[in-house]
Design a protein around this motif. Structure first.
Motif, PDB file in Angstrom:
ATOM      1  N   ALA A  44     -27.971 -13.047  39.993  1.00  0.00           N
ATOM      2  CA  ALA A  44     -26.722 -12.350  39.679  1.00  0.00           C
ATOM      3  C   ALA A  44     -26.823 -10.856  39.950  1.00  0.00           C
ATOM      4  O   ALA A  44     -25.807 -10.155  39.942  1.00  0.00           O
ATOM      5  CB  ALA A  44     -26.350 -12.582  38.215  1.00  0.00           C
ATOM      6  N   GLY A  45     -28.025 -10.360  40.159  1.00  0.00           N
ATOM      7  CA  GLY A  45     -28.204  -8.941  40.418  1.00  0.00           C
ATOM      8  C   GLY A  45     -28.152  -8.093  39.174  1.00  0.00           C
ATOM      9  O   GLY A  45     -27.711  -6.941  39.207  1.00  0.00           O
ATOM     10  N   VAL A  46     -28.599  -8.674  38.031  1.00  0.00           N
ATOM     11  CA  VAL A  46     -28.615  -7.918  36.780  1.00  0.00           C
ATOM     12  C   VAL A  46     -29.999  -8.055  36.156  1.00  0.00           C
ATOM     13  O   VAL A  46     -30.800  -8.890  36.558  1.00  0.00           O
ATOM     14  CB  VAL A  46     -27.545  -8.419  35.785  1.00  0.00           C
ATOM     15  N   SER A  47     -30.270  -7.248  35.162  1.00  0.00           N
ATOM     16  CA  SER A  47     -31.523  -7.379  34.441  1.00  0.00           C
ATOM     17  C   SER A  47     -31.422  -8.522  33.442  1.00  0.00           C
ATOM     18  O   SER A  47     -30.324  -8.917  33.034  1.00  0.00           O
ATOM     19  CB  SER A  47     -31.852  -6.084  33.699  1.00  0.00           C
ATOM     20  N   LYS A  48     -32.553  -9.033  33.027  1.00  0.00           N
ATOM     21  CA  LYS A  48     -32.541 -10.082  32.006  1.00  0.00           C
ATOM     22  C   LYS A  48     -31.948  -9.537  30.709  1.00  0.00           C
ATOM     23  O   LYS A  48     -31.234 -10.246  29.986  1.00  0.00           O
ATOM     24  CB  LYS A  48     -33.955 -10.608  31.771  1.00  0.00           C
ATOM     25  N   GLY A  49     -32.202  -8.279  30.423  1.00  0.00           N
ATOM     26  CA  GLY A  49     -31.628  -7.672  29.227  1.00  0.00           C
ATOM     27  C   GLY A  49     -30.116  -7.613  29.301  1.00  0.00           C
ATOM     28  O   GLY A  49     -29.425  -7.837  28.298  1.00  0.00           O
ATOM     29  N   ALA A  50     -29.581  -7.322  30.490  1.00  0.00           N
ATOM     30  CA  ALA A  50     -28.126  -7.288  30.651  1.00  0.00           C
ATOM     31  C   ALA A  50     -27.537  -8.674  30.462  1.00  0.00           C
ATOM     32  O   ALA A  50     -26.455  -8.832  29.885  1.00  0.00           O
ATOM     33  CB  ALA A  50     -27.765  -6.746  32.031  1.00  0.00           C
ATOM     34  N   LEU A  51     -28.252  -9.690  30.927  1.00  0.00           N
ATOM     35  CA  LEU A  51     -27.787 -11.071  30.737  1.00  0.00           C
ATOM     36  C   LEU A  51     -27.636 -11.383  29.253  1.00  0.00           C
ATOM     37  O   LEU A  51     -26.655 -12.001  28.829  1.00  0.00           O
ATOM     38  CB  LEU A  51     -28.768 -12.035  31.408  1.00  0.00           C
ATOM     39  N   TYR A  52     -28.608 -10.912  28.457  1.00  0.00           N
ATOM     40  CA  TYR A  52     -28.571 -11.186  27.017  1.00  0.00           C
ATOM     41  C   TYR A  52     -27.442 -10.438  26.303  1.00  0.00           C
ATOM     42  O   TYR A  52     -27.119 -10.760  25.153  1.00  0.00           O
ATOM     43  CB  TYR A  52     -29.912 -10.828  26.378  1.00  0.00           C
ATOM     44  N   LEU A  53     -26.832  -9.461  26.963  1.00  0.00           N
ATOM     45  CA  LEU A  53     -25.676  -8.804  26.363  1.00  0.00           C
ATOM     46  C   LEU A  53     -24.500  -9.770  26.219  1.00  0.00           C
ATOM     47  O   LEU A  53     -23.647  -9.610  25.346  1.00  0.00           O
ATOM     48  CB  LEU A  53     -25.242  -7.612  27.222  1.00  0.00           C
ATOM     49  N   TYR A  54     -24.481 -10.791  27.094  1.00  0.00           N
ATOM     50  CA  TYR A  54     -23.353 -11.717  27.120  1.00  0.00           C
ATOM     51  C   TYR A  54     -23.714 -13.116  26.622  1.00  0.00           C
ATOM     52  O   TYR A  54     -22.846 -13.813  26.089  1.00  0.00           O
ATOM     53  CB  TYR A  54     -22.813 -11.819  28.546  1.00  0.00           C
TER      54      TYR A  54
END
Length: 213
Positions: A44-54
């Motif tokens: 998705a082109g995001v960090s794993k931390g950014a994924l956990y935001l959602y």
């Protein structure tokens, strides 16, 4: 962008839609258990931390995949079935055309196989798939059959069981394509299966002489 910066820094914030689409692809390719959040985030082109935001868990992400990437395909099926003015044979052929479009142009079959294969260990997958896909489809098809019965176009019988009879062979064809064709079994022409099954179903559901007496 300077060399060495992560891909996700191109965006000010993560985009949930891109995460869901990436998850759809990874789940379809690898199944649920083998899918890694790191890989989904990278695709998705995001960090794993950014994924956990959602999404707090992989199950949450699968639920989003079903609701946002799979269930919308049912919208056009439900819209087709809602055309109550069409004679039932025309309505059924329209339904099959819509289903054929979905199963031959999407990875819906891969996700269905995932649910069947992994729901014993991850029952939440089956619950989401039932609530968001199976239940909706059966309800819409059953309602169309019931209307056809009220107009005398469909023989008597439990509409829900008739709906199972309609959908069953199509699901078998999809599972065959996803499970057996990859290991060398003869391929099934899904479009031909759908067309032939429509003729068979219409013949079987047509009122019998004794039904009209």
């Amino acid at each position: 962008m300077q060399a060495g910066h992560p891909k996700w820094r191109r965006r000010a914030e993560a985009r949930p839609g891109e995460i869901v689409q990436a998850a759809f692809e990874v789940f379809a390719e690898k199944g649920f258990a083998a899918a890694k959040l790191d890989e989904i985030a990278a695709r998705a082109g995001v960090s794993k931390g950014a994924l956990y935001l959602y999404f707090e868990t992989k199950q949450d992400l699968f639920g989003a995949v079903v609701r946002e990437a799979v269930a919308p395909n049912l919208d056009m099926v439900e819209a087709a079935l809602a055309q109550a003015t069409l004679p039932f044979p025309d309505l059924l052929r329209l339904l099959f055309a819509r289903i054929g479009q979905v199963i031959t142009t999407s990875r819906l079959g891969s996700v269905a196989k995932l649910v069947i294969g992994e729901s014993r260990n991850f029952p939440e997958l089956a619950r989401v798939w039932h609530d968001e896909v199976v239940s909706r489809a059966l309800t819409a098809v059953s309602a169309a059959i019931r209307r056809g019965q009220e107009r005398g176009e469909v023989r008597p019988g439990d509409p829900r069981l008739h709906a199972f009879s309609i959908v069953g062979p199509l699901l078998t064809g999809v599972i065959w394509r996803e499970t057996f064709t990859p290991v060398g079994a003869p391929a099934v022409d899904l479009e031909a299966l759908i067309a032939q099954h429509a003729d068979t179903v219409l013949l079987g559901l047509a009122p019998w002489p004794e039904d009209r007496s």
